[in-house]
Design an enzyme around this catalytic site. Structure first.
Site, mmCIF file in Angstrom:
data_model
loop_
_atom_site.group_PDB
_atom_site.id
_atom_site.type_symbol
_atom_site.label_atom_id
_atom_site.label_comp_id
_atom_site.label_asym_id
_atom_site.label_seq_id
_atom_site.Cartn_x
_atom_site.Cartn_y
_atom_site.Cartn_z
ATOM 1 N N SER A 1 -2.827 27.873 -8.747
ATOM 2 C CA SER A 1 -2.079 26.017 -8.654
ATOM 3 C C SER A 1 -2.418 25.726 -7.612
ATOM 4 C CB SER A 1 -0.243 27.474 -7.735
ATOM 5 O OG SER A 1 0.212 25.974 -7.452
ATOM 6 N N TYR B 1 3.501 31.723 -0.883
ATOM 7 C CA TYR B 1 3.100 31.039 -2.315
ATOM 8 C C TYR B 1 1.403 30.284 -1.715
ATOM 9 C CZ TYR B 1 3.378 28.710 -6.751
ATOM 10 O OH TYR B 1 2.997 28.610 -8.174
#
Ligand code: NAD
Length: 267
Positions: free
Chosen positions: A152, A165
């Site tokens: 990401s 995350y």
């Protein structure tokens, strides 16, 4: 049907929706036989398999929890039983469990790390074991195997309220780079893709709200939200011999999100 991945076998985790399902469909379009992993959305996986078969491809759906060692072993066994080998792993499954840091429970921390980081470790380990044993197969690919991790932009951009995350994707980056270094000599290629904002279930509450979407677009110089197909194109390229000399790198597919958008217009 294209020929870039003819005769190759791919396993895509978290492929019942979003980026994973587009990846499975795009890999199959290029001739790969695909294991479509799902966690709980059996119907989603079945419709991906059906779409691949409608276009003349081969696919099976496989239930597994990527964070569970036994489950991952069973998933790989199912791929070998159906297709006899493996050439490409797309380790894509991932989740968010957001909370302010001081309110984040250990369960929220563990759940995200277990799926996004430990899950990637378990799947990559199973793939590498096989690639090392099997080696390069002439006429199929110049590499002994290809692993693509779904990272990401938050491997790089800090993300307040999403510390678990961001930590999982940051950890994934060094997992990818260290593994690439360790297995390069064995002709195994390991890379990551770092998507920006892609329109999927994971961020539905943002793009389905007009005001929040407008705010999000301020972070994307290219001025549109991405779609799973934008990422799937990169996956096919990294899986194919077209990227043979690419190893241990991250391909950002983010419309420029990592380009410090606050500086657009001279800062
Ligand atoms: P998504 O929610 O549609 O896909 C995530 C998939 O992972 C789902 O199919 C889900 O069932 C599966 N999954 C979750 N836990 C699992 C488990 N334990 N075992 C097996 N499968 C499991 O969202 P997406 O956007 O397609 O996400 C795919 C990947 O892309 C994730 O790793 C996510 O972090 C990453 N990503 C997404 C974006 C974005 O903007 N959509 C941006 C950057 C990175």
């Amino acid at each position: 049907m294209g020929k870039l991945l003819k005769g190759q076998v791919a396993l895509v985790t978290g492929a019942s929706s979003g980026i994973g399902s587009a990846a499975a469909i795009f890999l199959a379009k290029e001739g790969a036989m695909v294991g479509v992993n799902y966690h709980s959305d059996r119907e989603g996986a079945a419709s991906v398999v059906a779409e691949i078969k409608r276009s003349g491809g081969k696919a099976i759906s496989i239930q597994a929890d990527v964070g569970d060692e036994k489950s991952v072993e069973t998933m790989f066994a199912a791929v070998f039983e159906e297709f006899g080998n493996l050439d490409i792993l797309v380790s894509n499954a991932g989740i968010q469990q957001d909370a302010a840091f001081h309110k984040m429970t250990l369960a929220q921390w563990n759940k995200v790390i277990n799926t996004n980081l430990t899950g990637a470790f378990l799947c990559a380990r199973a793939a590498v074991k096989y690639f090392l044993k099997r080696g390069v197969v002439e006429g199929i690919s110049r590499s002994a195997g290809k692993i693509i991790f779904m990272s990401s932009v938050h491997q790089e951009i800090p993300w307040a309220g999403h510390v678990n995350y961001a930590a999982s994707k940051g950890g994934l980056t060094e997992l990818m780079r260290s593994l690439a270094q360790e297995t390069a000599d064995d002709m195994i290629r390991v890379n990551s893709i770092a998507p920006g904002a892609i329109k999927t279930n994971i961020n539905k509450e943002v793009w389905s709200d007009e005001a929040r979407l407008k705010e999000l677009l301020k972070l994307i110089p290219y001025n549109r939200i991405g779609v799973p197909e934008d990422v799937a194109e990169g996956i096919v390229w990294l899986a194919s011999d077209k990227s043979e000399y690419v190893n241990g790198t991250t391909l950002f597919i983010d419309g420029g999100m990592t380009l410090y958008p606050g500086f657009v217009g001279n800062g």
